[in-house]
Write an enzyme that holds these catalytic residues in place. Structure first.
Site, PDB file in Angstrom:
ATOM      1  N   ASP A 194       0.859  -1.183   0.000  1.00 12.21           N
ATOM      2  CA  ASP A 194       0.000   0.000   0.000  1.00 12.21           C
ATOM      3  C   ASP A 194       0.898   1.238   0.000  1.00 12.21           C
ATOM      4  OD1 ASP A 194      -3.082   0.848   1.029  1.00 12.21           O
ATOM      5  OD2 ASP A 194      -1.484   2.273   1.458  1.00 12.21           O
ATOM      6  N   ASN A 202      -2.911  12.880  -3.508  1.00 13.71           N
ATOM      7  CA  ASN A 202      -4.056  13.286  -4.331  1.00 13.71           C
ATOM      8  C   ASN A 202      -4.602  14.646  -3.896  1.00 13.71           C
ATOM      9  OD1 ASN A 202      -4.274  11.200  -6.203  1.00 13.71           O
ATOM     10  ND2 ASN A 202      -5.449   9.898  -4.811  1.00 13.71           N
ATOM     11  N   HIS A 207      -5.275  14.424  -8.632  1.00 12.27           N
ATOM     12  CA  HIS A 207      -5.385  13.000  -8.979  1.00 12.27           C
ATOM     13  C   HIS A 207      -4.501  12.627 -10.159  1.00 12.27           C
ATOM     14  CE1 HIS A 207      -8.643  11.892  -6.207  1.00 12.27           C
ATOM     15  NE2 HIS A 207      -9.103  13.113  -6.400  1.00 12.27           N
ATOM     16  N   ASP A 211      -2.225   9.414 -10.153  1.00  7.06           N
ATOM     17  CA  ASP A 211      -2.217   8.389 -11.198  1.00  7.06           C
ATOM     18  C   ASP A 211      -0.792   8.128 -11.693  1.00  7.06           C
ATOM     19  OD1 ASP A 211      -4.941   8.193 -10.985  1.00  7.06           O
ATOM     20  OD2 ASP A 211      -5.382   9.366 -12.790  1.00  7.06           O
ATOM     21  N   GLU A 237      -4.875   2.395  -4.003  1.00  9.09           N
ATOM     22  CA  GLU A 237      -3.412   2.384  -3.998  1.00  9.09           C
ATOM     23  C   GLU A 237      -2.849   1.075  -3.464  1.00  9.09           C
ATOM     24  OE1 GLU A 237      -4.663   4.293  -0.045  1.00  9.09           O
ATOM     25  OE2 GLU A 237      -5.400   4.069  -2.097  1.00  9.09           O
TER      26      GLU A 237
END
Length: 332
Positions: A194, A202, A207, A211, A237
């Site tokens: 994670d 974010n 975002h 990404d 994630e």
């Protein structure tokens, strides 16, 4: 299986009345041909349902259909020619395109060489032309159908952002891994990882940056794992790494290397990016759900105890894993 069953049952329902009628008319040869076709189709359907082997069943059913249509055309004459048309279409749903084309062409040529079903050369060539047109249309339709099915399978099993397999694929692969481990004794390690503070990335940078971080991490993991290893996007994630054939010291080395690679190369506008890891070795006879739950619990512990850590589930199973856990607890 549904296609084989539907076409097989349709053939049985369509041929049976003609078989009965021909026996009543005294046409014993045609009746025996129809009966042989019916019994052959029934045998294929039974085989398909008992074994689940749809590839061989479909191929045999396509061969029976084309061969039966040719024999019926040769025995019955002109009325028997019409039976070939549905066969020309169904072959593309029962066999791969190359075999279907071969069966269709061979069937038409066989009837033309025999010639007994045609009243004239014009009728014979008209039949051949229409048969090839029907085959061409069926080929195009079957090809588009196959292409759409493959695209749907791709959409259903691949994560669109990172290009790796998604959770649906992961469930299938973990089941296969557990079955293979029971059969061969090969060790399997499951890693849940994670990205630390991903929500903050974010929120602070957008975002789009988030990404990019996900894509970059996937690229790094793929470059630093073996071809036999499999990476899946578990959600958000979180990612899952399936490692066959590693345990003990080897697993410790793999995990330490991945952690160092991410520490060194993972960056974003706000600084470096780290990840937390939960690792679980598959136990003998353990279910996939239990295996995944232990890895998830180890990941939770890694995040709760400071992040950027590797935690092994049940480290008491091997001294070397216990050492790895001790090293991880200090941020190693």
């Amino acid at each position: 299986m549904s296609i084989i069953t539907l076409l097989g049952v349709s053939a049985i329902l369509g041929i049976t009345p003609f078989a009965v009628m021909r026996y009543f008319q005294g046409n014993l040869l045609a009746g025996l041909v129809d009966t042989t076709i019916l019994l052959s189709i029934t045998a294929v359907l039974v085989y398909a349902w008992v074994t689940g082997d749809t590839r061989r069943s479909g191929l045999v059913l396509a061969f029976i259909a084309c061969t039966g249509a040719v024999v019926v055309g040769a025995v019955v004459g002109e009325p028997g020619l019409f039976w070939l048309y549905p066969c020309l279409v169904t072959t593309f749903f029962l066999a791969n395109p190359r075999i279907a084309v071969f069966l269709n062409v061979a069937s038409v040529i066989a009837l033309m060489v025999h010639g007994g079903a045609f009243r004239s050369d014009i009728q014979m060539w008209s039949f051949a032309s229409t048969a090839f047109v029907v085959s061409a249309c069926a080929y195009v339709f079957a090809h588009r159908n196959r292409d759409q099915r493959e695209r749907l399978e791709h959409l259903a099993t691949i994560d669109p952002l990172t290009g790796i397999k998604n959770r649906r694929s992961m469930d299938q692969e973990l089941d296969l891994a557990a079955a293979n481990a029971e059969r061969t004794g090969l060790p399997y390690a499951l890693v849940l990882l994670d990205i630390d503070y991903f929500k903050r990335i974010n929120d602070e940078h957008g975002h789009g940056v988030g990404d990019d971080v996900l894509i970059e991490m996937v690229e790094l993991l793929l470059k630093n794992t073996r071809k036999s290893d499999q990476l899946f996007r578990f959600g958000g994630e979180e990612f899952v790494l399936l490692l066959p054939g590693v345990d003990g010291i080897g697993l410790k080395a793999v995990m330490n290397n991945l952690q160092q690679v991410l520490r060194k190369y993972m960056k974003h506008p706000g600084g470096s990016v780290t990840a937390s890891f939960g690792v679980a070795l598959l136990k003998h006879g353990e279910s996939v759900d239990s295996w995944l739950a232990r890895a998830d619990a180890a990941l939770y512990e890694a995040k709760e105890t400071g992040r950027d850590r590797i935690v092994f589930a049940d480290p008491q199973r091997a001294p070397e894993l216990a050492e790895a856990t001790a090293g991880s607890s200090t941020g190693a």
